[in-house]
Design a protein around this motif. Structure first.
Motif, mmCIF file in Angstrom:
data_model
loop_
_atom_site.group_PDB
_atom_site.id
_atom_site.type_symbol
_atom_site.label_atom_id
_atom_site.label_comp_id
_atom_site.label_asym_id
_atom_site.label_seq_id
_atom_site.Cartn_x
_atom_site.Cartn_y
_atom_site.Cartn_z
ATOM 1 N N UNK A 68 -25.774 -24.524 8.189
ATOM 2 C CA UNK A 68 -24.478 -24.715 7.515
ATOM 3 C C UNK A 68 -23.405 -24.034 8.342
ATOM 4 N N UNK A 69 -22.254 -24.710 8.464
ATOM 5 C CA UNK A 69 -21.157 -24.170 9.276
ATOM 6 C C UNK A 69 -19.812 -24.567 8.684
ATOM 7 N N UNK A 70 -18.802 -23.709 8.858
ATOM 8 C CA UNK A 70 -17.456 -24.068 8.427
ATOM 9 C C UNK A 70 -16.652 -24.760 9.535
ATOM 10 N N UNK A 71 -17.264 -24.906 10.702
ATOM 11 C CA UNK A 71 -16.556 -25.419 11.875
ATOM 12 C C UNK A 71 -16.894 -26.880 12.122
ATOM 13 N N UNK A 72 -15.887 -27.665 12.359
ATOM 14 C CA UNK A 72 -16.051 -29.092 12.614
ATOM 15 C C UNK A 72 -16.818 -29.285 13.923
ATOM 16 N N UNK A 73 -18.035 -29.850 13.857
ATOM 17 C CA UNK A 73 -18.826 -30.014 15.081
ATOM 18 C C UNK A 73 -18.226 -30.995 16.092
ATOM 19 N N UNK A 94 -14.240 -28.173 4.716
ATOM 20 C CA UNK A 94 -14.700 -27.025 5.474
ATOM 21 C C UNK A 94 -16.168 -26.688 5.378
ATOM 22 N N UNK A 95 -17.039 -27.646 5.080
ATOM 23 C CA UNK A 95 -18.477 -27.363 5.109
ATOM 24 C C UNK A 95 -19.211 -28.534 5.752
#
Length: 109
Positions: A68-73, A94-95
């Motif tokens: 899980x990341x808050x950063x746009x891949x 944001x997820x």
């Protein structure tokens, strides 16, 4: 979830050795959910993205890693060496949930 006979939840430091030490073998799914602030730090994110390489030895050949990341891949690289992916799923604002699988032998060579 009624899955106690085939799954365990292990809460541990995302970068610590407790996961590898306490996990049953082989592991089919590894879920990494670091604090979002950690993912926003370039140095800590790099450690998070290199850590799964230490888990490959306890995973099944067809095992999955979930991050899980808050950063746009599409804007921030989330490549994990030794794994194919990520397959990207966005949930809300944001997820992102990223799915990885052991790299194919052709990709590793």
């Amino acid at each position: 979830l009624d899955c106690a006979e085939r799954a365990i939840a292990l809460m541990a430091d995302a970068l610590g050795q407790m996961v590898a030490v306490r996990s049953p073998r082989p592991v089919e799914v590894v879920f990494i959910d670091p604090p979002y602030e950690a993912m926003k730090s370039d140095a800590i994110r790099e450690r998070i993205l290199t850590y799964p390489d230490t888990l490959r030895s306890i995973m099944t050949e067809r095992g999955w890693l979930v991050l899980r990341t808050p950063l746009d891949p599409s804007k921030v690289d989330h490549t994990i060496v030794g794994f194919d992916g990520p397959e990207v799923h966005k949930y809300g604002a944001g997820m992102w949930v990223l799915l990885y699988q052991h790299a194919t032998k052709a990709a590793v060579s």
